[in-house]
Design a protein around this motif. Sequence first.
Motif, PDB file in Angstrom:
ATOM      1  N   ILE A  10       0.838  -1.191   0.018  1.00 16.06           N
ATOM      2  CA  ILE A  10      -0.090   0.070   0.092  1.00 16.06           C
ATOM      3  C   ILE A  10       0.801   1.224  -0.106  1.00 16.06           C
ATOM      4  O   ILE A  10       0.490   2.330  -0.662  1.00 16.06           O
ATOM      5  CB  ILE A  10      -1.005  -0.093   1.275  1.00 16.06           C
ATOM      6  N   PHE A  11       2.004   1.093   0.808  1.00 15.60           N
ATOM      7  CA  PHE A  11       2.782   2.375   0.880  1.00 15.60           C
ATOM      8  C   PHE A  11       3.449   2.652  -0.492  1.00 15.60           C
ATOM      9  O   PHE A  11       3.769   3.701  -0.962  1.00 15.60           O
ATOM     10  CB  PHE A  11       3.905   2.198   1.908  1.00 15.60           C
ATOM     11  N   ALA A  12       3.743   1.487  -1.333  1.00 11.35           N
ATOM     12  CA  ALA A  12       4.436   1.502  -2.699  1.00 11.35           C
ATOM     13  C   ALA A  12       3.489   2.198  -3.670  1.00 11.35           C
ATOM     14  O   ALA A  12       3.922   2.914  -4.439  1.00 11.35           O
ATOM     15  CB  ALA A  12       4.856   0.109  -3.109  1.00 11.35           C
ATOM     16  N   GLU A  13       2.197   1.910  -3.272  1.00  6.85           N
ATOM     17  CA  GLU A  13       1.130   2.368  -4.349  1.00  6.85           C
ATOM     18  C   GLU A  13       1.213   3.960  -3.830  1.00  6.85           C
ATOM     19  O   GLU A  13       1.033   4.604  -4.750  1.00  6.85           O
ATOM     20  CB  GLU A  13       0.024   1.810  -4.083  1.00  6.85           C
ATOM     21  N   LYS A  14       1.135   4.311  -2.753  1.00  8.49           N
ATOM     22  CA  LYS A  14       1.109   5.571  -2.388  1.00  8.49           C
ATOM     23  C   LYS A  14       2.302   6.401  -3.061  1.00  8.49           C
ATOM     24  O   LYS A  14       2.044   7.648  -3.490  1.00  8.49           O
ATOM     25  CB  LYS A  14       0.998   5.839  -0.991  1.00  8.49           C
ATOM     26  N   LEU A  15       3.673   5.847  -2.985  1.00  5.48           N
ATOM     27  CA  LEU A  15       4.795   6.428  -3.476  1.00  5.48           C
ATOM     28  C   LEU A  15       4.743   6.542  -5.044  1.00  5.48           C
ATOM     29  O   LEU A  15       5.150   7.617  -5.547  1.00  5.48           O
ATOM     30  CB  LEU A  15       5.920   5.699  -3.160  1.00  5.48           C
ATOM     31  N   VAL A  16       4.103   5.685  -5.661  1.00  3.18           N
ATOM     32  CA  VAL A  16       4.124   5.667  -7.064  1.00  3.18           C
ATOM     33  C   VAL A  16       3.118   6.782  -7.747  1.00  3.18           C
ATOM     34  O   VAL A  16       3.255   7.756  -8.576  1.00  3.18           O
ATOM     35  CB  VAL A  16       3.619   4.391  -7.707  1.00  3.18           C
ATOM     36  N   LEU A  48      11.634   7.297   4.702  1.00  7.80           N
ATOM     37  CA  LEU A  48      10.725   7.545   3.426  1.00  7.80           C
ATOM     38  C   LEU A  48       9.457   7.937   3.994  1.00  7.80           C
ATOM     39  O   LEU A  48       8.546   8.904   3.213  1.00  7.80           O
ATOM     40  CB  LEU A  48      10.657   6.067   2.704  1.00  7.80           C
ATOM     41  N   LYS A  49       8.887   7.304   5.196  1.00 10.44           N
ATOM     42  CA  LYS A  49       7.498   7.811   5.515  1.00 10.44           C
ATOM     43  C   LYS A  49       7.469   9.081   5.979  1.00 10.44           C
ATOM     44  O   LYS A  49       6.501   9.700   5.588  1.00 10.44           O
ATOM     45  CB  LYS A  49       6.831   6.823   6.656  1.00 10.44           C
TER      46      LYS A  49
END
Length: 171
Positions: free
Chosen positions: A29-35, A87-88
């Motif tokens: 989910i965090f990867a999706e937010k970053l993308v 990163l967060k």
Amino acid sequence: MTKPYYLMPDDENYISKSEIKQEAKDLRIFAEKLVKLSKSQRQKLTASDELHDAFKLADKISTKPDALRRHMQFMAKLLRDEALDTLKLEYQKLTTPGQANDAQMQKIERLREALIKKGDDAINDLLEQAPTLERQRVRQLTRQAKKEVEKEKPGKNYKELFQYIKDGLSS
């Protein structure tokens, strides 16, 4: 960051399989937010070159849902090796820049109020925090702002004191 799932449930380091799955889901989910961040915002992140390359690939395959889903799983795997806390924090700063700005403004307002109420003691404290400020200018603005507050008409000097503190703290 890999966790020992092979331990017995009574062991203190035991992590259940559902916890491992939940952690993997959170990373995806965090990867999706970053993308979803813009390219310029992603460049500001302190991530590895491998992760930045994964961002570029995600942009290319964004129209292919199955490929993108698999790629998000790969990015989640890459995120395990990253400094996730950093990163967060960076992500939060990029997505909510107003909160940091609001906190800074409130700090400056508190400093201004302290200057008006306490006088020289507060001036000394302020000059320790921002040595680039001129003592004479701070005293002058504080005196004039105090007169304005006493007349219950905060005006030019009140605002100018705020701006002077803001400029001094940012430099």
